[in-house]
Design an enzyme around this catalytic site. Structure first.
Site, PDB file in Angstrom:
ATOM      1  N   LYS A  28       0.832  -1.211   0.000  1.00 52.02           N
ATOM      2  CA  LYS A  28       0.000   0.000   0.000  1.00 52.02           C
ATOM      3  C   LYS A  28       0.864   1.257   0.000  1.00 52.02           C
ATOM      4  O   LYS A  28       0.608   2.183  -0.770  1.00 52.02           O
ATOM      5  CB  LYS A  28      -0.937  -0.039   1.214  1.00 52.02           C
ATOM      6  CG  LYS A  28      -1.888   1.131   1.304  1.00 52.02           C
ATOM      7  CD  LYS A  28      -3.140   0.779   2.073  1.00 52.02           C
ATOM      8  CE  LYS A  28      -2.944   0.623   3.563  1.00 52.02           C
ATOM      9  NZ  LYS A  28      -2.698   1.896   4.260  1.00 52.02           N
ATOM     10  N   SER A  29       1.861   1.300   0.866  1.00 52.81           N
ATOM     11  CA  SER A  29       2.716   2.495   0.956  1.00 52.81           C
ATOM     12  C   SER A  29       3.396   2.776  -0.385  1.00 52.81           C
ATOM     13  O   SER A  29       3.451   3.920  -0.851  1.00 52.81           O
ATOM     14  CB  SER A  29       3.803   2.282   2.013  1.00 52.81           C
ATOM     15  OG  SER A  29       3.233   2.205   3.287  1.00 52.81           O
ATOM     16  N   ARG A  33       2.825   5.942  -3.333  1.00 54.27           N
ATOM     17  CA  ARG A  33       3.984   6.735  -3.756  1.00 54.27           C
ATOM     18  C   ARG A  33       4.232   6.602  -5.255  1.00 54.27           C
ATOM     19  O   ARG A  33       4.615   7.567  -5.917  1.00 54.27           O
ATOM     20  CB  ARG A  33       5.215   6.308  -2.946  1.00 54.27           C
ATOM     21  CG  ARG A  33       5.167   6.826  -1.493  1.00 54.27           C
ATOM     22  CD  ARG A  33       6.111   6.033  -0.597  1.00 54.27           C
ATOM     23  NE  ARG A  33       6.224   6.562   0.755  1.00 54.27           N
ATOM     24  CZ  ARG A  33       5.330   6.363   1.738  1.00 54.27           C
ATOM     25  NH1 ARG A  33       4.238   5.668   1.509  1.00 54.27           N
ATOM     26  NH2 ARG A  33       5.538   6.866   2.947  1.00 54.27           N
ATOM     27  N   GLY A 101      -5.115   7.925   5.450  1.00 50.82           N
ATOM     28  CA  GLY A 101      -4.224   8.932   6.021  1.00 50.82           C
ATOM     29  C   GLY A 101      -2.990   9.118   5.165  1.00 50.82           C
ATOM     30  O   GLY A 101      -2.507  10.247   4.977  1.00 50.82           O
ATOM     31  N   ARG A 129      -8.908  12.257  12.158  1.00 48.04           N
ATOM     32  CA  ARG A 129      -7.465  12.088  12.401  1.00 48.04           C
ATOM     33  C   ARG A 129      -6.712  13.416  12.331  1.00 48.04           C
ATOM     34  O   ARG A 129      -7.117  14.334  11.627  1.00 48.04           O
ATOM     35  CB  ARG A 129      -6.895  11.055  11.416  1.00 48.04           C
ATOM     36  CG  ARG A 129      -7.533   9.694  11.617  1.00 48.04           C
ATOM     37  CD  ARG A 129      -7.022   8.663  10.658  1.00 48.04           C
ATOM     38  NE  ARG A 129      -5.629   8.335  10.898  1.00 48.04           N
ATOM     39  CZ  ARG A 129      -4.908   7.538  10.117  1.00 48.04           C
ATOM     40  NH1 ARG A 129      -5.483   6.994   9.042  1.00 48.04           N
ATOM     41  NH2 ARG A 129      -3.657   7.294  10.390  1.00 48.04           N
ATOM     42  N   GLN A 176       4.535   9.280   7.099  1.00 46.23           N
ATOM     43  CA  GLN A 176       3.628  10.139   6.340  1.00 46.23           C
ATOM     44  C   GLN A 176       4.063  11.595   6.461  1.00 46.23           C
ATOM     45  O   GLN A 176       4.076  12.331   5.469  1.00 46.23           O
ATOM     46  CB  GLN A 176       2.198   9.969   6.844  1.00 46.23           C
ATOM     47  CG  GLN A 176       1.645   8.578   6.566  1.00 46.23           C
ATOM     48  CD  GLN A 176       0.270   8.370   7.174  1.00 46.23           C
ATOM     49  OE1 GLN A 176      -0.287   9.251   7.817  1.00 46.23           O
ATOM     50  NE2 GLN A 176      -0.289   7.185   6.958  1.00 46.23           N
ATOM     51  N   ASP A 327       1.924  -0.997  11.884  1.00 47.41           N
ATOM     52  CA  ASP A 327       0.611  -1.472  11.449  1.00 47.41           C
ATOM     53  C   ASP A 327       0.334  -2.921  11.866  1.00 47.41           C
ATOM     54  O   ASP A 327      -0.756  -3.440  11.612  1.00 47.41           O
ATOM     55  CB  ASP A 327       0.494  -1.360   9.918  1.00 47.41           C
ATOM     56  CG  ASP A 327       0.434   0.096   9.479  1.00 47.41           C
ATOM     57  OD1 ASP A 327      -0.044   0.933  10.267  1.00 47.41           O
ATOM     58  OD2 ASP A 327       0.862   0.397   8.348  1.00 47.41           O
ATOM     59  N   LYS A 354      -4.402   6.033  14.534  1.00 47.77           N
ATOM     60  CA  LYS A 354      -4.483   5.366  13.217  1.00 47.77           C
ATOM     61  C   LYS A 354      -5.936   5.405  12.736  1.00 47.77           C
ATOM     62  O   LYS A 354      -6.712   6.223  13.212  1.00 47.77           O
ATOM     63  CB  LYS A 354      -3.968   3.931  13.338  1.00 47.77           C
ATOM     64  CG  LYS A 354      -2.481   3.852  13.663  1.00 47.77           C
ATOM     65  CD  LYS A 354      -1.651   4.385  12.535  1.00 47.77           C
ATOM     66  CE  LYS A 354      -0.177   4.368  12.867  1.00 47.77           C
ATOM     67  NZ  LYS A 354       0.620   5.046  11.838  1.00 47.77           N
ATOM     68  N   ARG A 358      -6.165   1.998  17.831  1.00 51.08           N
ATOM     69  CA  ARG A 358      -6.003   0.546  17.670  1.00 51.08           C
ATOM     70  C   ARG A 358      -5.777  -0.181  18.990  1.00 51.08           C
ATOM     71  O   ARG A 358      -6.090  -1.371  19.096  1.00 51.08           O
ATOM     72  CB  ARG A 358      -4.865   0.252  16.680  1.00 51.08           C
ATOM     73  CG  ARG A 358      -5.301   0.536  15.261  1.00 51.08           C
ATOM     74  CD  ARG A 358      -4.273   0.175  14.221  1.00 51.08           C
ATOM     75  NE  ARG A 358      -4.888   0.217  12.905  1.00 51.08           N
ATOM     76  CZ  ARG A 358      -4.219   0.363  11.768  1.00 51.08           C
ATOM     77  NH1 ARG A 358      -2.899   0.458  11.779  1.00 51.08           N
ATOM     78  NH2 ARG A 358      -4.859   0.394  10.612  1.00 51.08           N
TER      79      ARG A 358
HETATM   80  C1  S3P Z   1       2.507   4.851   6.145  1.00 49.84           C
HETATM   81  C2  S3P Z   1       3.023   5.239   7.343  1.00 49.84           C
HETATM   82  C3  S3P Z   1       2.466   4.818   8.640  1.00 49.84           C
HETATM   83  C4  S3P Z   1       1.547   3.628   8.512  1.00 49.84           C
HETATM   84  C5  S3P Z   1       0.609   3.761   7.359  1.00 49.84           C
HETATM   85  C6  S3P Z   1       1.382   3.904   6.060  1.00 49.84           C
HETATM   86  C7  S3P Z   1       3.123   5.352   4.907  1.00 49.84           C
HETATM   87  O1  S3P Z   1       1.744   5.889   9.191  1.00 49.84           O
HETATM   88  O2  S3P Z   1       0.811   3.447   9.701  1.00 49.84           O
HETATM   89  O3  S3P Z   1      -0.235   2.647   7.258  1.00 49.84           O
HETATM   90  O4  S3P Z   1       2.847   4.795   3.818  1.00 49.84           O
HETATM   91  O5  S3P Z   1       3.906   6.308   4.981  1.00 49.84           O
HETATM   92  P1  S3P Z   1       2.482   7.049  10.044  1.00 49.84           P
HETATM   93  O6  S3P Z   1       3.357   7.796   9.152  1.00 49.84           O
HETATM   94  O7  S3P Z   1       1.362   7.899  10.591  1.00 49.84           O
HETATM   95  O8  S3P Z   1       3.210   6.308  11.123  1.00 49.84           O
END
Ligand code: S3P
Length: 448
Positions: A28-29, A33, A101, A129, A176, A327, A354, A358
């Site tokens: 996902k991350s 990007r 987020g 959030r 993030q 996560d 989150k 959680r």
């Molecule tokens: C993510 C960073 C994390 C993670 C989220 C994905 C990212 O959040 O919990 O699921 O892709 O940069 P935080 O940056 O708030 O820790």
């Protein structure tokens, strides 16, 4: 339709061994990007293995609103024709980032140093959030933000017409926030420096280097110091997204607690900034083996094999490991409930902000299933009952949080009585094939 409009109650009870191969979806991350950097490069970026979860689809839609051309072939290959750094157009409608987020915070960063405005919103979870963690550093570049009380969405960002580079120490361990600042820095002249005291996932840094940006990362006594030179021309890339270790965590942990299981999860991303769960599971006595360690698309990957591990024991997870498994605490707590002794988890205040709180969400559901949980502002502990001894039998609230819903469904597989969740709908944000994949391995997840 947004996730909050429909509820899908689901149930999972004890099942036979989980066996076979679990092809989990793309990371996902990295998927978010890939779309955003593709939109900020001039020309054609090709992406294979993109996660087609709702979070990422919302980011794809947002990139179209900022002027990029984003398309998908019938075979699942995605194409982004980017507009270049500083080339974003002003969207003519509100950007809805749904549950994500990562989507909203990264996109805010990407547009904050262009002379355009955009209004962002999300679902009931996202609109609770905190966004000040991103809008505070974006203000240093010259961007303005007007949102609801407490720095919450809906929120309008007025991008800086004459952005300046910044030096910023990230106050919370958050990839993030780090990434939002680096994305904003792309369209600011000169050098921006971001300092993070604790290393968080580094996909942004890796991808910036891959797209040809001038980026330097130094490990110092003050933490990781990242220096980025603004206004580069990003070169479009061909990106292969590795499979998501955070999604792999679910079939892996299910196999560890379900008698007789033996599951292979091929080609999962094993970036060290993401692999903390696997270290912790091995310390607990989990039977995990990593095969064919290799590198794909700038990220380390391996094939992971997980076998039923009836003799796991509780451990103390140190705070310095938190960022690399942030996560994965919900699913770790499910494994901990099936281990002997207590698992203590420290330095995890971020879990409270989150998609849901959680710690509270897992503590409530685990207690309802007969497990003892203690918690404080930035720690929690789970007292294990040993393999197969969790009574279960409760309906747990998923709080619009995909990882909470999946964790309780996995808990049900090894519990004495089936476990239900009030709403499995959020699972589609990150792992749309979860139910099919798990049932294909032998689970008995059903909609009720
Ligand atoms: C993510 C960073 C994390 C993670 C989220 C994905 C990212 O959040 O919990 O699921 O892709 O940069 P935080 O940056 O708030 O820790």
């Amino acid at each position: 339709m947004s996730h909050s409009d429909v509820k899908t109650p689901m149930r999972s009870g004890s099942c036979g061994p989980l066996t076979g191969r679990a092809d989990v979806p793309g990371d996902k991350s990295i998927s978010h990007r890939a779309l955003i950097f593709g939109a900020m490069a001039v020309g054609h970026t090709k992406i294979t293995g993109l996660l087609e979860g709702q979070d990422v689809l919302d980011t794809a839609k947002a990139m179209r609103s900022f002027g990029a051309d984003v398309t998908r072939d019938a075979d699942g290959v995605w194409h982004v024709h980017g507009v270049g750094v500083g080339g974003f157009a002003e969207p003519d409608h509100v950007i809805d980032c749904g549950n994500s987020g990562t989507g909203v915070r990264l996109i805010m960063g990407a547009m904050a140093t262009s002379p355009i405005s955009a209004t962002f919103t999300g679902d009931a979870s996202l609109n609770k959030r905190p966004m000040a963690r991103v809008t505070d550093p974006l203000a240093l570049f010259g961007a303005q933000a007007v949102g609801r009380s407490g720095g919450r969405l809906p929120m309008t960002i007025v991008g800086a017409a004459d952005p300046v580079p910044v030096t910023y120490t990230v106050p919370v361990p958050s990839a993030q926030v780090k990434s939002a600042v680096l994305l904003a820095a792309l369209n600011a002249p000169g050098q921006t420096t971001v300092i993070e005291r604790e290393a968080t996932r580094d996909h942004t840094e890796r991808m910036l280097a891959g797209f040809g940006a001038d980026i330097r990362v130094e490990e110092t006594d003050a933490g990781r110091v990242i220096t980025l030179t603004g206004q580069p021309e990003l070169t479009p890339q061909t990106i292969t997204v590795p499979r998501d270790p955070s999604s792999a965590a679910f079939p892996v942990c299910a196999a560890l607690i379900t008698p007789g299981s033996d599951v292979l999860v091929p080609t999962i991303g094993l970036n060290p900034t993401r692999a903390g769960l696997f270290t912790t599971l091995q310390e607990m006595g989990a039977d995990l083996t990593f095969e064919n360690l290799r590198e794909e698309g700038g990220e380390p990957v391996a094939d992971l094999r997980a076998r039923y591990s009836p003799n796991m024991h509780g451990v103390t997870v140190p705070p310095e490991r938190a960022a690399s498994m942030i996560d994965e605490y919900p699913i770790l707590s499910v494994v901990a409930a099936n281990a002997t002794g207590t698992t203590q988890m420290h330095g995890v205040a971020e879990l409270r902000v989150k998609e849901s709180d959680r710690i509270a969400a897992m503590a409530d559901g685990l207690r309802a299933c007969g497990v003892t949980v203690d918690d404080g502002p930035d720690w929690w502990s789970v007292t294990g009952l040993g393999a197969g001894n969790v009574p279960g039998g409760a309906t747990c609230a998923s709080h619009l949080d995909h990882r909470i819903a999946m964790s309780f469904l996995i808990l049900g597989m090894a519990a004495q009585n089936a476990v239900s969740v009030d709403d499995g709908e959020p699972i589609a944000t990150s792992f749309p094939i979860f139910e099919t994949l798990m049932n294909g391995l032998g689970a008995g997840i059903e909609r009720i």
